[in-house]
Design an enzyme around this catalytic site. Structure first.
Site: not given
Length: 260
Positions: A97, A124, A162, A177
């Site tokens: 994160p 954690e 991709r 895209d």
């Protein structure tokens, strides 16, 4: 390309790596997709990979030894396969994160590598020495916390693979895209030309390629302006497009005010 994923839950990747675009890319030999359970590299009799944090606090922390051991095993394997010839060192990506936000630009950058190693954590967090002395990159798929790094790794792998030549049936698909040129993609339509009274825009039915290109570009600009205006700050725009966007922004603001 070779992609290795270090995870405590390799079974999570079985369906993902064997299905759809990823499965086809692997079957074609364009990419090698592998999982490594880093619990196998634990150096204690109970095969534990986590421990309590120094200094106290809630949760458990992933130990450095098994992850270093797993990565070093992969590097030794790579060296053996290369038969002592010079090989490019892999990018070692920590899913976290706290990492750099993942984007189409990052996906394009990673797609140019020959070997990627992803590290999926749990608990954690990681022993800080993994960040400092092992990984080359830290990536985040959003400002939220998941149970582990497996789902984010799947997202990144899919976005990267991709982009490899030969993976998509139509190479233009990746080029047009959303985010590929800094903008959101224009709307698409297919048969029938009219459905429940809703018609496909006349321009798309005209067969006039140049006009279709212009229509799609303006639709892409307007959609980005409405949904993700911050993207326009970095997009490559012509003076005419900037002028058009300024006028469109004024129109939208007036429409918003009149509806109140």
């Amino acid at each position: 390309m070779r992609i290795d994923v270090l995870t405590l839950f390799p079974d999570m990747f079985t369906g993902v790596f064997g299905s759809s675009i990823l499965g086809k890319a692997r079957d074609k030999g364009i990419v090698s997709l592998n999982t490594v359970n880093f619990r196998d590299f634990s150096n204690n009799k109970h095969n534990t990979v986590d421990d309590m944090p120094y200094g106290g606090g809630g949760g458990m922390v992933l130990k450095a030894e098994p992850i270093f051991g797993a990565v070093e095993h992969l590097l030794e394997e790579q060296a053996r396969l290369a038969m002592d010839t010079a090989v490019r060192k892999p990018r070692i990506v920590l899913m976290c994160p706290q990492g750099k936000p993942f984007s189409q630009e990052v996906a394009q950058e990673l797609s140019e590598e020959s070997h990627l190693i992803f590290v999926c954590g749990h608990y954690e967090g990681y022993d800080e020495r993994i960040r400092e002395y092992l990984v080359t990159d830290e990536l985040s798929v959003g400002d939220y916390v998941l149970t582990g790094g497996e789902l984010p790794a799947m997202v990144v792998v899919d976005a990267v693979v991709r982009l490899l030549p030969g993976v998509l049936g139509n190479e233009q698909s990746a080029v047009t895209d959303s985010f590929s040129d800094g903008l959101l993609e224009y709307p698409h339509y297919t048969r029938p030309a009219e459905f429940r009274g809703w018609k496909v825009p006349d321009t798309l039915l005209s067969g006039h390629h140049a006009e279709i290109v212009k229509w799609r570009r303006k639709q892409s600009l307007e959609r980005t302006l409405v949904r993700r205006p911050e993207l326009l700050e970095r997009a490559e725009l012509t003076p005419e497009e900037r002028k058009w966007l300024k006028e469109k922004r004024i129109q939208l603001e007036r429409a918003t005010q009149s509806s109140k």
